[in-house]
Design a protein around this motif. Structure first.
Motif, PDB file in Angstrom:
ATOM      1  N   GLU A   1     -39.625 -20.819   6.515  1.00  0.00           N
ATOM      2  CA  GLU A   1     -40.481 -19.564   6.544  1.00  0.00           C
ATOM      3  C   GLU A   1     -40.098 -18.212   7.174  1.00  0.00           C
ATOM      4  O   GLU A   1     -39.455 -18.015   8.376  1.00  0.00           O
ATOM      5  CB  GLU A   1     -41.867 -19.588   6.174  1.00  0.00           C
ATOM      6  N   CYS A   2     -38.945 -17.610   6.776  1.00  0.00           N
ATOM      7  CA  CYS A   2     -38.283 -16.471   7.095  1.00  0.00           C
ATOM      8  C   CYS A   2     -39.268 -15.156   7.442  1.00  0.00           C
ATOM      9  O   CYS A   2     -39.616 -15.197   5.855  1.00  0.00           O
ATOM     10  CB  CYS A   2     -36.545 -15.972   7.058  1.00  0.00           C
ATOM     11  N   ARG A   3     -39.621 -13.894   7.647  1.00  0.00           N
ATOM     12  CA  ARG A   3     -39.778 -13.190   7.531  1.00  0.00           C
ATOM     13  C   ARG A   3     -39.168 -12.388   8.341  1.00  0.00           C
ATOM     14  O   ARG A   3     -38.991 -12.034   9.565  1.00  0.00           O
ATOM     15  CB  ARG A   3     -41.417 -12.483   7.271  1.00  0.00           C
ATOM     16  N   ARG A   4     -39.461 -10.689   8.101  1.00  0.00           N
ATOM     17  CA  ARG A   4     -38.803  -9.819   9.203  1.00  0.00           C
ATOM     18  C   ARG A   4     -39.975  -8.556   9.691  1.00  0.00           C
ATOM     19  O   ARG A   4     -41.138  -8.571   9.104  1.00  0.00           O
ATOM     20  CB  ARG A   4     -37.459  -8.778   8.900  1.00  0.00           C
ATOM     21  N   THR A   5     -39.629  -8.676  10.860  1.00  0.00           N
ATOM     22  CA  THR A   5     -41.329  -7.695  11.304  1.00  0.00           C
ATOM     23  C   THR A   5     -40.586  -5.890  10.810  1.00  0.00           C
ATOM     24  O   THR A   5     -39.856  -5.918  10.079  1.00  0.00           O
ATOM     25  CB  THR A   5     -40.823  -7.487  12.625  1.00  0.00           C
TER      26      THR A   5
END
Length: 286
Positions: free
Chosen positions: A188-192
């Motif tokens: 799982e990838c996400r950005r702050t």
């Protein structure tokens, strides 16, 4: 293209295991070799050859052409031998592989700089689904008793273990062009808010998509239809793209898998003799 080998009829799963010396408790029994979960291990009590062997009573005379030991901890010098016999004591064997190395040299020549090429020629990364010891017989043999012997007395673990043993007659089918073997990363990838990229890593696996366009009626309905019907999404099988592949490629295209869907049989020609289409969409079991 050369035919795909599919080991889906596994009389070894219905056989009775005995022999050697194996851990009884702690979920490490010899019978775990017949379970689908390759992480459910069978473990010997030591490394002596008297401990690291098993006999499989298949109950009746059965055809055998492919033998596989999955997720084993054999060292790079470990050797394995399969013997097929119609006698409970293994006498008068109908087939004997002799002792063979369980690891195959898989390093692609020239991909490592001089001095970095491993002396053994073994690239562990060429076994993406874990360790696989594979033997394909030149032709189908028939027997009731199957003996497997492992010689790995210097294994530093102090035992031999494996997660799955499969033996049976592999079906063979000519594939259409366009076979796809894909490495899947379910991370799982996400950005702050500040733009930093965060990745929650998860174990990867492979997906395989294969089509068959010119099957005979017998091939389509005796194999394709029955794999869909009997295995469905819950059954397991071993796909070997081509046993004659160079070792550096063979195990990257050897997948222990289950279907993700049942494709069904399609009539592909209007004239006689009829030809039929089928497909395999599968994901790796890890």
């Amino acid at each position: 293209m050369k035919p795909l080998h599919v080991l889906w009829k596994k009389p070894s799963d219905g056989g009775a295991f005995d022999g050697g010396a194996w851990v009884d408790g702690g979920g490490l029994a010899l019978s775990n070799l017949a379970t689908q979960d390759v992480m459910e291990l069978a473990r010997s009590i030591g490394t002596a050859e008297a401990a690291t062997w098993w006999r499989l009573d298949l109950g009746r005379l059965v055809p055998l052409s492919m033998f596989a030991v999955l997720n084993h901890n054999g060292t790079q010098t470990a050797r394995r031998r399969h013997v097929v016999s119609n006698h409970a004591d293994g006498s008068s064997p109908v087939y004997d592989t002799g002792f063979e190395l369980m690891w195959t040299p898989t390093e692609v020549w020239g991909q490592q700089p001089f001095g970095a090429f491993p002396f053994s020629g073994i690239d562990i990364g060429a076994y993406p689904g874990g360790t696989v010891d594979l033997h394909v017989a030149p032709s189908t043999v028939y027997g009731r008793y199957l003996f497997t012997y492992v010689s790995d007395a210097t294994n530093p673990a102090g035992y031999f273990q494996a997660g799955r043993f499969m033996a049976g007659e592999a079906s063979q089918h000519k594939m259409a062009f366009g076979v796809k073997v894909r490495s899947v990363d379910p991370s799982e990838c996400r950005r702050t808010r500040g733009g930093l990229r965060l990745v929650r890593r998860r174990p990867g696996y492979r997906e395989v998509s294969i089509t068959f366009e010119h099957m005979t009626e017998a091939e389509a309905y005796a194999t394709g239809f029955e794999i869909d019907r009997q295995l469905g999404k819950s059954g397991d099988f071993l796909l070997v793209y081509d046993p004659d592949d160079a070792p550096s490629v063979r195990f990257r295209r050897t997948v222990y898998a289950a279907l993700t869907e049942t494709v069904g049989i399609t009539t592909t020609t209007a004239t006689m003799p009829r030809r039929y289409g089928w497909g395999i969409n599968a994901e790796e079991l890890i």
